[in-house]
Design an enzyme around this catalytic site. Structure first.
Site, PDB file in Angstrom:
ATOM      1  N   GLU A 228     -12.607  35.976 -50.496  1.00 55.50           N
ATOM      2  CA  GLU A 228     -13.254  36.929 -49.588  1.00 55.50           C
ATOM      3  C   GLU A 228     -14.189  37.865 -50.346  1.00 55.50           C
ATOM      4  O   GLU A 228     -15.313  38.142 -49.899  1.00 55.50           O
ATOM      5  CB  GLU A 228     -12.188  37.741 -48.829  1.00 55.50           C
ATOM      6  CG  GLU A 228     -11.349  36.919 -47.868  1.00 55.50           C
ATOM      7  CD  GLU A 228     -10.284  36.045 -48.546  1.00 55.50           C
ATOM      8  OE1 GLU A 228      -9.786  35.123 -47.879  1.00 55.50           O
ATOM      9  OE2 GLU A 228      -9.966  36.268 -49.732  1.00 55.50           O
TER      10      GLU A 228
ATOM     11  N   GLU B  25     -16.963  34.825 -66.807  1.00 58.24           N
ATOM     12  CA  GLU B  25     -15.594  34.398 -66.551  1.00 58.24           C
ATOM     13  C   GLU B  25     -15.547  33.473 -65.333  1.00 58.24           C
ATOM     14  O   GLU B  25     -14.903  32.423 -65.362  1.00 58.24           O
ATOM     15  CB  GLU B  25     -14.701  35.616 -66.308  1.00 58.24           C
ATOM     16  CG  GLU B  25     -13.268  35.243 -65.958  1.00 58.24           C
ATOM     17  CD  GLU B  25     -12.424  36.459 -65.613  1.00 58.24           C
ATOM     18  OE1 GLU B  25     -11.531  36.771 -66.410  1.00 58.24           O
ATOM     19  OE2 GLU B  25     -12.645  37.065 -64.540  1.00 58.24           O
TER      20      GLU B  25
END
Length: 188
Positions: free
Chosen positions: A171, A58
């Site tokens: 992050e 993905e």
């Protein structure tokens, strides 16, 4: 991991309206949903590995779409406002697109399994796309958000914030790359 027919009884969707007014994400609730045994993907207890492999593919695909969008947006921005900053954004976006093309070629050869490096493409491409839209609004002025042109800078600017979140926030991807690629300890 298992596959669920989204039309199954007991599945509820609650769209999450974004700042642009469109529901790009949804909460999905499964209440007493029955899933046939044959819908298990892989082996029982192996769901995390299957999920991570799925996420890698993905991320590669999303990163590729963002890489191509960034190259197109940067070209358009250079046409509208050619300066050192926009040319640098164009060069960076073209380099990320080239990196994606090489990763895709390796994956398509069949011998390579897409791993955590797919996270790097998603990370780089989503962040350059965000930088391009920030630069466009900064250089072309806030009226760009209201008037816009055929390229729809306003939607791009607003949507680009979400690009750095979906499929793993920037992050999270930095942590993943630090741990799996660089061998850093978890949580650093």
């Amino acid at each position: 991991m298992f596959i669920v027919d989204t039309r199954s009884e007991g599945i509820t969707y609650r769209p999450i309206k974004q700042i642009n007014g469109r529901p790009g994400f949804s909460e999905v609730f499964l209440d007493n949903v029955k899933v046939p045994k044959e819908n298990v993907v892989g082996k029982v207890g192996d769901g995390w590995r299957v999920a991570m492999t799925t996420l890698n593919f993905e991320r590669l695909n999303i990163g590729g779409a963002f890489a191509y969008a960034a190259a197109s947006a940067a070209r358009h921005l250079v046409e509208v406002r050619r300066d050192a900053d926009t040319l640098a954004l164009l060069e960076e976006s073209l380099a990320i697109k080239e990196l994606y093309d090489r990763m895709l070629m390796l994956a398509l050869r069949g011998g390579e399994i897409v791993g955590p490096e797919a996270a790097s493409i998603k990370l780089l491409a989503s962040e350059i796309l965000d930088k391009i839209y920030i630069a466009a609004v900064s250089k072309l002025g806030p009226e760009t958000l209201v008037e816009g042109d055929l390229f729809e800078w306003s939607f791009g600017y607003i949507d680009s914030k979400g690009y750095t979140i979906l499929s793993g926030t920037s992050e999270i991807l930095r942590n993943l790359l630090g741990e799996l690629v660089l061998g850093l300890p978890k949580g650093v």
